[in-house]
Design a protein around this motif. Structure first.
Motif, PDB file in Angstrom:
ATOM      1  N   SER A 116      33.203  30.600  41.182  1.00  0.00           N
ATOM      2  CA  SER A 116      32.909  31.927  40.617  1.00  0.00           C
ATOM      3  C   SER A 116      32.973  32.955  41.655  1.00  0.00           C
ATOM      4  O   SER A 116      33.375  34.197  41.326  1.00  0.00           O
ATOM      5  CB  SER A 116      31.613  31.970  39.839  1.00  0.00           C
ATOM      6  N   PHE A 117      32.225  32.785  42.778  1.00  0.00           N
ATOM      7  CA  PHE A 117      32.132  33.853  43.738  1.00  0.00           C
ATOM      8  C   PHE A 117      33.491  33.996  44.356  1.00  0.00           C
ATOM      9  O   PHE A 117      33.742  35.095  44.671  1.00  0.00           O
ATOM     10  CB  PHE A 117      31.285  33.269  44.846  1.00  0.00           C
ATOM     11  N   VAL A 118      34.324  32.909  44.317  1.00  0.00           N
ATOM     12  CA  VAL A 118      35.663  33.107  44.939  1.00  0.00           C
ATOM     13  C   VAL A 118      36.670  33.967  44.148  1.00  0.00           C
ATOM     14  O   VAL A 118      37.400  35.210  44.342  1.00  0.00           O
ATOM     15  CB  VAL A 118      36.440  31.767  45.174  1.00  0.00           C
ATOM     16  N   GLU A 119      36.595  33.620  42.793  1.00  0.00           N
ATOM     17  CA  GLU A 119      37.351  34.353  41.915  1.00  0.00           C
ATOM     18  C   GLU A 119      37.050  35.752  41.786  1.00  0.00           C
ATOM     19  O   GLU A 119      37.616  36.765  41.548  1.00  0.00           O
ATOM     20  CB  GLU A 119      37.258  33.546  40.373  1.00  0.00           C
ATOM     21  N   HIS A 120      35.654  35.982  41.536  1.00  0.00           N
ATOM     22  CA  HIS A 120      35.036  37.312  41.503  1.00  0.00           C
ATOM     23  C   HIS A 120      35.567  38.182  42.579  1.00  0.00           C
ATOM     24  O   HIS A 120      35.845  39.286  42.522  1.00  0.00           O
ATOM     25  CB  HIS A 120      33.696  37.109  41.559  1.00  0.00           C
ATOM     26  N   ALA A 121      35.452  37.580  43.891  1.00  0.00           N
ATOM     27  CA  ALA A 121      35.915  38.260  45.109  1.00  0.00           C
ATOM     28  C   ALA A 121      37.528  38.544  45.006  1.00  0.00           C
ATOM     29  O   ALA A 121      37.735  39.644  45.353  1.00  0.00           O
ATOM     30  CB  ALA A 121      35.753  37.317  46.380  1.00  0.00           C
ATOM     31  N   ASP A 364      48.093  38.561  27.454  1.00  0.00           N
ATOM     32  CA  ASP A 364      48.113  37.748  26.298  1.00  0.00           C
ATOM     33  C   ASP A 364      47.706  36.241  26.514  1.00  0.00           C
ATOM     34  O   ASP A 364      46.989  35.526  25.745  1.00  0.00           O
ATOM     35  CB  ASP A 364      48.608  37.828  25.007  1.00  0.00           C
ATOM     36  N   TYR A 365      48.265  35.717  27.640  1.00  0.00           N
ATOM     37  CA  TYR A 365      48.015  34.460  28.141  1.00  0.00           C
ATOM     38  C   TYR A 365      47.369  34.335  29.655  1.00  0.00           C
ATOM     39  O   TYR A 365      47.661  33.414  30.114  1.00  0.00           O
ATOM     40  CB  TYR A 365      49.319  33.758  27.945  1.00  0.00           C
ATOM     41  N   GLN A 366      46.628  35.523  29.852  1.00  0.00           N
ATOM     42  CA  GLN A 366      45.993  35.503  31.097  1.00  0.00           C
ATOM     43  C   GLN A 366      44.434  35.113  31.118  1.00  0.00           C
ATOM     44  O   GLN A 366      43.642  36.264  30.896  1.00  0.00           O
ATOM     45  CB  GLN A 366      46.402  36.939  31.855  1.00  0.00           C
ATOM     46  N   PHE A 367      44.207  33.830  30.889  1.00  0.00           N
ATOM     47  CA  PHE A 367      42.942  33.408  30.841  1.00  0.00           C
ATOM     48  C   PHE A 367      41.910  33.469  31.729  1.00  0.00           C
ATOM     49  O   PHE A 367      41.108  32.490  31.831  1.00  0.00           O
ATOM     50  CB  PHE A 367      42.944  32.025  29.901  1.00  0.00           C
ATOM     51  N   GLY A 368      42.159  33.957  32.621  1.00  0.00           N
ATOM     52  CA  GLY A 368      41.117  34.146  33.934  1.00  0.00           C
ATOM     53  C   GLY A 368      39.755  34.452  33.362  1.00  0.00           C
ATOM     54  O   GLY A 368      39.439  35.369  32.715  1.00  0.00           O
ATOM     55  N   THR A 369      38.787  33.754  34.028  1.00  0.00           N
ATOM     56  CA  THR A 369      37.366  34.063  33.634  1.00  0.00           C
ATOM     57  C   THR A 369      36.681  35.416  33.661  1.00  0.00           C
ATOM     58  O   THR A 369      35.991  35.878  33.063  1.00  0.00           O
ATOM     59  CB  THR A 369      36.206  33.091  34.452  1.00  0.00           C
ATOM     60  N   SER A 370      37.299  35.966  35.192  1.00  0.00           N
ATOM     61  CA  SER A 370      36.704  37.338  35.491  1.00  0.00           C
ATOM     62  C   SER A 370      37.418  38.338  34.298  1.00  0.00           C
ATOM     63  O   SER A 370      36.792  39.009  34.021  1.00  0.00           O
ATOM     64  CB  SER A 370      37.245  37.881  36.872  1.00  0.00           C
ATOM     65  N   THR A 371      38.744  38.172  34.270  1.00  0.00           N
ATOM     66  CA  THR A 371      39.294  39.016  33.049  1.00  0.00           C
ATOM     67  C   THR A 371      38.751  39.033  31.958  1.00  0.00           C
ATOM     68  O   THR A 371      38.503  40.005  30.973  1.00  0.00           O
ATOM     69  CB  THR A 371      40.938  38.776  32.849  1.00  0.00           C
TER      70      THR A 371
END
Length: 424
Positions: A116-121, A364-371
């Motif tokens: 999560s910290f990498v995606e958040h960054a 509509d198919y960008q399912f990233g957690t941060s998004t």
């Protein structure tokens, strides 16, 4: 309504997303709940829009914290899946189950999710990096699917090869059935504690239908059918007929709620994921995104204006009939007018997702957690701002008996630089 606070506390989703923009005030729950109690029907209508549907989850969280409990939920596509999660759980668990659903389907189907910290960054490293990162997440969804939602077929279907209708798609949605059965109590949905309606299209005859728990027993297949967008997802067989995504015909369930008979005083929260209004695109990529906006927005404002005009005619007719002399009450024309008239009142609160700068045609198919968390937070901000507006939950006193509100059009939610009038 509730007084504005200098700074409202963030939701858990917003905290995890690292969103630091100013939040709209939290309304007093008992006050808003009391305001909504004057309505016979409190409806939550949820449009389709894939990964954008986390915005609807944020809207529901805001309604729940304000003490507003919809007694009718209608959805199409991803809106139908959110409907299943909400109606299939007791009120105290609904937000948690929504969060579990979205945290699940925003993970890759096979590969290991980034810490999560990498995606958040990466998500917060500037516009260029964010656009590239989110595009890669969208590509991942196409290549491997999303956990608990859909996975690609191996081997993929050949264009001209015939087979079973339930395999005529690029992805398999059987994981979604397992997810819904794990997170939803379908006995609760079918208890009619809350009215539930989800829209789909009959593949054979092209007719648009609503599966409604007041007329049939709903199963996971009814909700999956509502989101079966071809050619990505397969048609779903229900009682000998095959169904596709309701968004192919109409992506907005508001009409079903407002036009139902017998008519009832109705407060409707219409949650849209596509804005019909937007800039003229200047690249092929932007053209693709703009096409989706126009196609799936379903002209919500146009539909609402049409409903408002027709209700005005019924309302005015009712007022005129009240002035007809007693000796004319049995006249056939007066009796017909009685059938057509209506004194019920309607209040539609629009919540329309506002596209972010970094989002492309794949939103509509960008399912990233941060998004997902940012979408959720946007919905929570918009509903809090809407509920903080004085009188927005009141019955209208105009000659139409119908009123609409939109925080982006009629008030100020959390404006971004250069943001103009609200979407259609």
């Amino acid at each position: 309504m509730a007084q504005r606070k200098k700074q409202a506390p963030q939701s858990a989703v917003a905290d995890e997303a690292g969103v630091h923009t100013g939040a709209a005030p939290r309304p007093r729950s008992h006050y808003c709940g009391g305001e909504s109690a004057q309505w016979e029907t409190v409806a939550l209508t949820l449009q389709g829009g894939g990964a954008l549907g986390a915005y609807q989850a944020g809207v529901y969280e805001g309604l729940a914290e304000a003490g507003i409990a919809p007694n009718w939920i209608a959805g199409i596509s991803i809106g139908a899946l959110n409907t299943a999660i909400i109606a299939g759980n007791p009120p105290e668990l609904r937000v948690a189950r929504l969060r579990e659903f979205w945290e699940t389907i925003c993970r890759p189907a096979y590969s290991v999710q980034l810490p999560s910290f990498v995606e958040h960054a990466l998500f917060n490293s500037g516009d260029a990096i964010r656009k590239t990162f989110t595009a890669m997440q969208a590509a991942s969804a196409l290549v491997e699917g999303q956990k608990g939602f859909f996975v690609p077929r191996f081997p993929p279907p050949m264009p001209h090869a015939s087979g079973h209708p339930e395999r005529a798609s690029y992805y398999d949605t059987r994981p979604l059935k397992d997810t819904l059965e794990r997170l939803c109590d379908f006995d609760r949905i079918n208890s009619k504690e809350t009215r539930v309606s989800v829209g789909a299209v009959n593949v054979r005859n092209g007719n648009f239908v609503y599966f409604d728990n007041t007329t049939m027993k709903l199963r996971p297949e009814h909700f999956i059918a509502s989101g079966a967008l071809p050619p990505g997802f397969p048609a779903v067989e229900i009682d000998g007929e095959y169904y596709w995504d309701g968004g192919l015909v109409s992506n907005t369930p508001l009409y079903e709620v407002i036009q139902t008979t017998p008519r009832r005083d109705t407060l409707a929260f219409q949650v849209d994921l596509w804005s019909a209004r937007g800039p003229v695109p200047d690249s092929i990529t932007d053209v693709q995104g703009r096409m989706k906006d126009i196609q799936y927005s379903s002209r919500t404002r146009l539909v609402t204006d049409m409903l408002q005009r027709s209700q005005r005619f019924r309302h005015v007719l009712r007022e005129v009939l009240d002035r007809v002399a007693a000796e004319h009450q049995q006249d056939p024309w007066v009796e017909l007018a009685e059938e057509l008239s209506c004194s019920k009142k309607y209040n539609v609160v629009h919540l329309i997702y506002r596209q972010k700068e970094y989002e492309g045609h794949f939103k509509d198919y960008q399912f990233g957690t941060s998004t997902m968390r940012e979408h959720w937070h946007s919905g929570l901000q918009d509903i809090r701002a809407s509920l903080a507006q004085p009188g927005w939950l009141d019955k209208p006193d105009n000659d139409a008996g119908f009123v609409t509100h939109d925080i982006h059009r009629d008030g100020r939610a959390h404006p971004q630089p250069g943001e103009g009038e609200g979407a259609v």
